[in-house]
Design an enzyme around this catalytic site. Structure first.
Site, mmCIF file in Angstrom:
data_model
loop_
_atom_site.group_PDB
_atom_site.id
_atom_site.type_symbol
_atom_site.label_atom_id
_atom_site.label_comp_id
_atom_site.label_asym_id
_atom_site.label_seq_id
_atom_site.Cartn_x
_atom_site.Cartn_y
_atom_site.Cartn_z
ATOM 1 N N THR A 38 -9.990 0.078 -9.563
ATOM 2 C CA THR A 38 -8.696 -0.710 -9.249
ATOM 3 C C THR A 38 -8.993 -2.115 -9.922
ATOM 4 O O THR A 38 -9.769 -1.899 -11.192
ATOM 5 C CB THR A 38 -9.335 -1.150 -7.571
ATOM 6 O OG1 THR A 38 -9.242 0.215 -6.792
ATOM 7 C CG2 THR A 38 -8.869 -1.756 -6.792
ATOM 8 N N ARG A 78 0.969 -1.496 0.136
ATOM 9 C CA ARG A 78 0.333 0.147 0.059
ATOM 10 C C ARG A 78 0.543 1.156 0.146
ATOM 11 O O ARG A 78 1.981 1.160 0.681
ATOM 12 C CB ARG A 78 -1.120 0.317 1.686
ATOM 13 C CG ARG A 78 -1.575 1.031 1.390
ATOM 14 C CD ARG A 78 -2.814 1.359 0.643
ATOM 15 N NE ARG A 78 -4.298 1.353 0.890
ATOM 16 C CZ ARG A 78 -4.909 2.370 0.441
ATOM 17 N NH1 ARG A 78 -5.099 2.181 -1.642
ATOM 18 N NH2 ARG A 78 -6.562 2.787 0.500
ATOM 19 N N THR A 125 -3.873 -0.981 -7.109
ATOM 20 C CA THR A 125 -4.461 0.586 -7.691
ATOM 21 C C THR A 125 -3.624 1.165 -7.441
ATOM 22 O O THR A 125 -3.022 1.373 -7.003
ATOM 23 C CB THR A 125 -5.981 0.298 -6.157
ATOM 24 O OG1 THR A 125 -7.101 1.553 -6.911
ATOM 25 C CG2 THR A 125 -5.542 1.292 -5.810
ATOM 26 N N SER A 146 -7.352 1.064 3.327
ATOM 27 C CA SER A 146 -8.516 -0.232 1.861
ATOM 28 C C SER A 146 -9.410 -0.878 2.079
ATOM 29 O O SER A 146 -9.431 -1.308 2.838
ATOM 30 C CB SER A 146 -7.079 -0.590 1.699
ATOM 31 O OG SER A 146 -7.328 -1.549 -0.071
ATOM 32 N N SER A 147 -9.543 -1.342 1.026
ATOM 33 C CA SER A 147 -11.065 -1.432 1.107
ATOM 34 C C SER A 147 -10.729 -3.431 0.275
ATOM 35 O O SER A 147 -12.000 -3.721 0.073
ATOM 36 C CB SER A 147 -12.450 -1.434 0.033
ATOM 37 O OG SER A 147 -12.690 -0.434 0.866
HETATM 38 N N1 GLY Z 1 -8.378 3.011 -3.304
HETATM 39 C C1 GLY Z 1 -9.733 1.899 -3.284
HETATM 40 C C2 GLY Z 1 -9.004 1.347 -2.047
HETATM 41 O O1 GLY Z 1 -8.637 0.767 -1.573
HETATM 42 O O2 GLY Z 1 -10.534 0.834 -0.900
#
Ligand code: GLY
Length: 561
Positions: free
Chosen positions: A371, A95, A389, A442-443
């Site tokens: 994403t 990330r 993403t 994040s999701s």
């Molecule tokens: N940028 C969307 C996520 O990481 O959930």
């Protein structure tokens, strides 16, 4: 051969040929499914040439940076879940992190109001990219083929170009005004007034960057010529990423979030993603009920599902953030006992509005729409689930000077002001506030599932911002509770609830009017969406055959051999 495999499909899944849609690709050896046919082909070629699933995943990832710049990237980040053939599961968090000069209120004006668009469409929107470091880490830890070999096909694609598909051309044309805001971006992505199917898309600067990375590895990107280019881009655009931000970036290997749902073992992503925890919360709550005599997408299916989703997302907003900066009560949140308590106020006849539904009570706090997702399985049984993403489609739209790749706008995933919704409508608080070097929540939910005998069973994931988690949960339930094969499970219509806004989102024209009016009469507010997610997933049959599914919503590509 294919007809034998299709016959096996009936036997393995006990499904009628009249209702089942066959997975797009079936093979005994390996499978790849991604958003790009070029990337999937490159992955399959790596597998056929003796590479393992991790090698193929790295090659696919670099290829997506060339052929799917909407989300495939060098300037963004992501998460990877790896299950080795021995059954060990590891995750890699690559990330983005907030730059050292980032600070909590950096997107607020002097009145404390959010400066519109600053966390999305400016140079300040970018976190320090993680993808190149993440891929190199995965390669050093689990790869077998040379780094150079894995980058070669992507360098060729960028150098010689690839023919644009209908979707590629449509996306580029639709985003033209977005690209024109940045001169470096315009040179590459708006070079033609209009793109058509079959146009050759060549990316010389990106080819040079990939070539430098193939020779110098992540060190080149984070400390070499590419890092100088990123810093030059920051000077040009007023951004804050420094040389030391880049030099200090590190991916992190983490234990997966592990939990059982109806005897299947799930391995998913821990923070900095909320994916694994929320997935566990949703499925643990659903495990307190049975879907045995429940009709697919009937009110009795959708209502408890959205209620478990709402509770999980309310907890997300309160408790979840980067665990290096905030205590997250992970083991409580993913426990069966917590799910039972959390779901105990569910009453199908008395809907609690989200405004009256806070997060769950955690007594002990002391515990230790763009994403892209792709999945890979090899002949040895290694599996990789990867979601990457730039955040928004084409990130913040700024291309690094001379380097040919776009930067992310991931900073918007922080809670830039308590209660202020991000681009997906998600809210957050202190746990996800901005701090230097912190990872934004994040999701993304790359997930691997073992069957009750501990054999590799599913490789799951999807793009879709806040809807990623609920997409993965629905696909898992479609397979495990409703007996669908992976293609049907992926293609099935989707719904989504994220606590706030207090709405059930559902895909247009795909749910019965009876179910929708039932939900509406119970007091739910409904909101249509054209489509939710693009889940490129793999299922492994009991005989070891791989069923590779590309989501029918977009032009994804599943291959197997
Ligand atoms: N940028 C969307 C996520 O990481 O959930």
């Amino acid at each position: 051969m294919k007809s034998i495999l299709k016959y096996l499909l009936f036997v393995v899944f006990n499904i009628s040929p009249l209702v089942a849609v066959f997975p797009d690709a079936i093979g005994e050896n390996g499978a790849v499914t991604s958003s790009s046919k070029h990337a999937s082909q490159i992955g399959i070629d790596v597998l056929k040439n003796g590479g393992n699933a991790i090698d193929a995943a790295i090659a696919v990832g670099f290829a997506l940076s060339v052929t799917f710049p909407n989300a495939g990237n060098l300037g963004g980040g992501g998460f990877m879940v790896i299950r080795t053939s021995s059954g060990e599961v590891r995750t890699i968090d690559f990330r983005e992190v907030a730059p050292e000069n980032a600070f909590r209120d950096m997107y607020l004006d002097e009145n404390g109001d959010v400066i519109s668009g600053m966390s999305l469409y400016t140079a300040h929107a970018s976190g320090v990219p993680g993808t190149v470091a993440g891929f190199e880490y995965a390669h050093e830890r689990f790869g077998t083929k040379s780094w150079n070999y894995l980058l070669r096909p992507s360098i060729q694609l960028a150098t010689n170009g690839f023919e644009l598909s209908f979707r590629d051309a449509m996306y580029l044309n639709a985003s033209r005004s977005f690209f024109l805001r940045d001169k470096e971006s315009a040179k590459i992505f708006a070079a033609q007034d209009n793109y058509s199917v079959g146009d050759l898309f060549i990316q010389k600067d990106l080819a040079k960057t990939l070539r430098r990375i193939s020779i110098g590895g992540a060190d080149e990107f984070y400390k070499g010529v590419t890092s100088d280019m990123i810093v030059q881009c920051m000077k040009r655009t007023g951004g804050i990423i420094t040389k030391s931000d880049l030099a200090n970036y590190r991916p992190i290997e983490r234990d997966p979030i592990t939990f059982k749902y109806r005897d299947y073992t799930f391995y998913s992503m821990p923070p900095a993603s909320s994916g694994g925890i929320c997935l566990a919360e949703i499925l643990n709550q659903l495990e307190t009920i049975s879907f045995d005599s429940v009709g697919f997408h009937s009110t009795n299916h959708i209502q408890p599902f959205v209620e478990s989703e709402r509770r999980a997302y309310a907890d997300r907003a309160e408790f979840l953030g980067d665990t290096d900066f905030t205590d997250v009560p992970i083991s409580t949140l993913i426990s069966k006992s917590y799910a039972e308590i959390r779901f105990s106020d569910y009453d199908q006849y008395k809907i609690i509005p989200s405004s009256d539904m806070g997060p769950g009570e955690i007594e002990r706090y002391d515990e230790s729409d763009e994403t892209t997702h792709y999945s890979v399985v090899d002949k040895w049984g290694n599996a990789v689930s990867v979601t990457i993403t730039l955040n928004g489609k084409y990130g913040n739209g700024i291309v690094v000077d001379g380097a040919g790749f776009l930067l992310n706008n991931e900073m918007d995933d922080f809670s830039i002001k308590p209660g202020h919704p991000n681009m997906y409508g998600l809210v957050g608080k202190e746990a996800n506030a901005i701090a230097p070097y912190k990872r934004m929540l994040s999701s993304m939910t790359p997930t691997i599932v073992d069957d009750p005998e501990d054999n590799l069973f599913l490789v799951l994931g999807s793009p879709g911002g806040s809807t990623i988690i609920t997409t993965v949960a629905q696909i898992a339930v479609n397979v495990i509770d409703f007996g669908m094969n992976i293609q049907d499970a992926v293609n099935a219509p989707r719904f989504h609830h994220q606590w706030l806004p207090d709405l059930i989102f559902f895909e247009s024209d795909r749910f019965s009017s009876e179910t929708l009016s039932n939900l509406s009469s119970k007091g739910y507010e409904l909101s249509e969406r054209k489509s939710i997610g693009e889940a490129n997933c793999i299922q492994i049959g009991s005989s070891g055959i791989k069923f590779s599914a590309a989501d029918s919503r977009r032009a994804a590509c599943a291959l197997a051999y």
